[in-house]
Design a protein around this motif. Structure first.
Motif, PDB file in Angstrom:
ATOM      1  N   ASP A 294       0.841  -1.208   0.000  1.00 50.67           N
ATOM      2  CA  ASP A 294       0.000   0.000   0.000  1.00 50.67           C
ATOM      3  C   ASP A 294       0.873   1.254   0.000  1.00 50.67           C
ATOM      4  N   MET A 295       1.964   1.224   0.773  1.00 50.64           N
ATOM      5  CA  MET A 295       2.887   2.358   0.824  1.00 50.64           C
ATOM      6  C   MET A 295       3.522   2.597  -0.545  1.00 50.64           C
ATOM      7  N   VAL A 296       3.961   1.531  -1.189  1.00 52.21           N
ATOM      8  CA  VAL A 296       4.576   1.647  -2.515  1.00 52.21           C
ATOM      9  C   VAL A 296       3.585   2.250  -3.514  1.00 52.21           C
ATOM     10  N   ASP A 297       2.359   1.760  -3.486  1.00 55.60           N
ATOM     11  CA  ASP A 297       1.347   2.228  -4.440  1.00 55.60           C
ATOM     12  C   ASP A 297       0.902   3.661  -4.152  1.00 55.60           C
TER      13      ASP A 297
ATOM     14  N   THR B  74      10.998   5.617  -5.510  1.00 58.00           N
ATOM     15  CA  THR B  74      11.422   4.249  -5.832  1.00 58.00           C
ATOM     16  C   THR B  74      11.785   3.544  -4.532  1.00 58.00           C
ATOM     17  N   PHE B  75      11.118   2.437  -4.253  1.00 57.87           N
ATOM     18  CA  PHE B  75      11.325   1.685  -3.018  1.00 57.87           C
ATOM     19  C   PHE B  75      12.250   0.499  -3.298  1.00 57.87           C
ATOM     20  N   ILE B  76      13.271   0.370  -2.462  1.00 57.61           N
ATOM     21  CA  ILE B  76      14.270  -0.688  -2.632  1.00 57.61           C
ATOM     22  C   ILE B  76      14.268  -1.536  -1.365  1.00 57.61           C
TER      23      ILE B  76
ATOM     24  N   SER C  16       7.655 -11.763  -6.810  1.00 58.14           N
ATOM     25  CA  SER C  16       6.506 -11.587  -7.700  1.00 58.14           C
ATOM     26  C   SER C  16       5.656 -10.374  -7.324  1.00 58.14           C
ATOM     27  N   ASP C  17       5.851  -9.817  -6.117  1.00 55.40           N
ATOM     28  CA  ASP C  17       5.096  -8.629  -5.706  1.00 55.40           C
ATOM     29  C   ASP C  17       5.424  -7.416  -6.568  1.00 55.40           C
ATOM     30  N   MET C  18       6.585  -7.455  -7.222  1.00 57.20           N
ATOM     31  CA  MET C  18       6.925  -6.328  -8.088  1.00 57.20           C
ATOM     32  C   MET C  18       5.885  -6.184  -9.191  1.00 57.20           C
ATOM     33  N   GLY C  19       5.446  -7.332  -9.761  1.00 57.86           N
ATOM     34  CA  GLY C  19       4.394  -7.311 -10.772  1.00 57.86           C
ATOM     35  C   GLY C  19       4.629  -6.229 -11.808  1.00 57.86           C
ATOM     36  N   LYS C  20       3.626  -5.362 -11.975  1.00 61.24           N
ATOM     37  CA  LYS C  20       3.726  -4.265 -12.937  1.00 61.24           C
ATOM     38  C   LYS C  20       4.156  -2.955 -12.275  1.00 61.24           C
ATOM     39  N   ARG C  21       4.546  -3.027 -11.014  1.00 61.61           N
ATOM     40  CA  ARG C  21       4.972  -1.809 -10.317  1.00 61.61           C
ATOM     41  C   ARG C  21       6.301  -1.326 -10.896  1.00 61.61           C
ATOM     42  N   SER C  22       6.362  -0.062 -11.246  1.00 69.27           N
ATOM     43  CA  SER C  22       7.577   0.500 -11.845  1.00 69.27           C
ATOM     44  C   SER C  22       8.464   1.184 -10.817  1.00 69.27           C
ATOM     45  N   ASN C  23       7.999   1.272  -9.560  1.00 66.32           N
ATOM     46  CA  ASN C  23       8.758   1.983  -8.526  1.00 66.32           C
ATOM     47  C   ASN C  23       9.190   1.054  -7.398  1.00 66.32           C
TER      48      ASN C  23
ATOM     49  N   GLU D 171      11.800  -4.298 -15.976  1.00 69.78           N
ATOM     50  CA  GLU D 171      12.708  -4.613 -17.087  1.00 69.78           C
ATOM     51  C   GLU D 171      13.553  -3.423 -17.527  1.00 69.78           C
ATOM     52  N   GLY D 172      12.950  -2.246 -17.605  1.00 68.37           N
ATOM     53  CA  GLY D 172      13.713  -1.073 -18.041  1.00 68.37           C
ATOM     54  C   GLY D 172      14.869  -0.778 -17.111  1.00 68.37           C
ATOM     55  N   ILE D 173      14.604  -0.810 -15.805  1.00 65.81           N
ATOM     56  CA  ILE D 173      15.662  -0.588 -14.819  1.00 65.81           C
ATOM     57  C   ILE D 173      16.629  -1.763 -14.825  1.00 65.81           C
ATOM     58  N   GLY D 174      16.090  -2.974 -15.021  1.00 68.82           N
ATOM     59  CA  GLY D 174      16.934  -4.166 -15.029  1.00 68.82           C
ATOM     60  C   GLY D 174      18.009  -4.112 -16.095  1.00 68.82           C
ATOM     61  N   LYS D 175      17.664  -3.605 -17.283  1.00 67.79           N
ATOM     62  CA  LYS D 175      18.654  -3.497 -18.364  1.00 67.79           C
ATOM     63  C   LYS D 175      19.780  -2.545 -17.982  1.00 67.79           C
ATOM     64  N   VAL D 176      19.419  -1.446 -17.331  1.00 72.96           N
ATOM     65  CA  VAL D 176      20.433  -0.474 -16.907  1.00 72.96           C
ATOM     66  C   VAL D 176      21.314  -1.072 -15.813  1.00 72.96           C
ATOM     67  N   LEU D 177      20.688  -1.780 -14.869  1.00 70.61           N
ATOM     68  CA  LEU D 177      21.448  -2.402 -13.784  1.00 70.61           C
ATOM     69  C   LEU D 177      22.420  -3.449 -14.320  1.00 70.61           C
TER      70      LEU D 177
END
Length: 340
Positions: free
Chosen positions: A149-152, A158-160, A177-184, A209-215
């Motif tokens: 709920d906090m993330v949403d 961006t929560f790490i 799997s909680d990451m799902g479609k969350r981009s943050n 995925e977008g952040i994953g490619k950069v990482l």
């Protein structure tokens, strides 16, 4: 020569200062690695592709969501690097190495201070929020629903999350799997710590995925050894061999905490995990650690490298009942010497 021989005869210290599962049975893994020892003559996969695919299938993610790193410190450093010069909020207590990794990438550091609920966190001007759940120092766990709920509710932050010890709690932990479609939302976890394999230096990051490619571009090629990759694959192909008897461990932890709580000069803090914090009302943690190491061959965790705690605190992880009793007796002995 006598000194060398004496050192060889010394027993390994009882280590209450590390959170690794002390009872892991590694014989089958060791036999497998011995059988595969010739792989050390080959270069490792450049980006640990086979292990990434295995993890992606296990957590129902895409290959691009997973990045394999040489331990959690490397994971922290590569995440911090792609968010250079951002403002980072850390939920304390937290390890000093985490802060150092962000300072190396010119982050502005904000510490949460003591909080009772996530609603007390102030996200004004914050770019990143770093949090371990359960906390790697105190063992405190926040409810998974409250975290999501906090993330949403804060899409611009961006929560790490460090989820390394999610398998040390009975309540529903955060899952990749909680990451799902969350981009943050980004998560990272050690593969080796909870299996009593810290020497492997093996961890993973879960990211959009977008952040994953950069990482992935920030991770040095061929940085995960062939042995570490093979061990990781074995662990995830044979999960039944690495199941922690959590309920029994937590029952032992509750008995351990109750026994320690009967000592008037200390305060045992609550925890959702088999590891927990103790506050000393006499002396300080460094004095106690020195006494235990020199006189009882016991290691505990001091808070020299922890942000958000004074040296009055120590950290311990539950071991066998016999070993726990030895630590209790040693603490009582040390306290008796302090209150004469």
């Amino acid at each position: 020569m006598r000194t060398t021989a004496a050192r060889l005869e010394q027993k390994q210290p009882m280590d209450f200062g590390t959170n690794v599962w002390y009872g892991a049975t590694l014989d089958k893994l060791k036999s497998h690695l011995i059988e595969q020892i010739d792989i050390i003559s080959s270069y490792p996969e450049r980006d640990a592709k086979s292990l990434r695919r295995l993890l992606a299938r296990r957590y129902e993610l895409k290959d691009g969501n997973l990045i394999i790193t040489a331990g959690t410190f490397t994971a922290v450093n590569v995440i911090a690097r792609i968010f250079d010069r951002k403002k980072s909020l850390f939920v304390t207590p937290c390890g000093g190495k985490l802060i150092e990794g962000c300072e190396a990438s010119n982050h502005e550091i904000v510490l949460s201070g003591e909080i009772n609920s996530l609603s007390e966190l102030d996200f004004t001007g914050i770019d990143l929020c770093w949090m371990a759940n359960p906390n790697t120092v105190s063992g405190k766990q926040y409810r998974r629903k409250d975290i999501l709920d906090m993330v949403d509710s804060h899409p611009n932050v961006t929560f790490i999350f460090n989820i390394t010890y999610g398998n040390y709690v009975l309540d529903d932990p955060l899952k990749p799997s909680d990451m799902g479609k969350r981009s943050n939302m980004i998560m990272f976890s050690s593969v080796s710590k909870s299996y009593n394999l810290p020497g492997l230096r093996l961890a993973y990051i879960v990211a959009p995925e977008g952040i994953g490619k950069v990482l992935q571009k920030q991770v040095a090629s061929y940085s995960i050894s062939t042995i570490a990759q093979e061990a990781g694959k074995y662990i995830f192909v044979h999960p039944a061999q690495f199941v922690i008897p959590l309920r029994k461990w937590l029952r032992n932890a509750e008995e351990f905490r109750s026994t320690l709580a009967a000592i008037p000069e200390i305060e045992v803090l609550p925890s959702n995990t088999p590891y927990f914090l103790i506050k000393l009302n006499v002396g300080d943690g460094r004095e106690l650690a020195r006494f235990l190491a020199e006189h009882r061959n016991i290691n505990i965790r001091t808070t020299d490298d922890v942000c958000g705690l004074s040296n009055q605190f120590i950290g311990v992880s539950t071991r066998s009942s016999e070993e726990n009793s030895l630590l209790v007796a040693a603490i009582n002995e040390w306290i008796a010497s302090k209150v004469k």
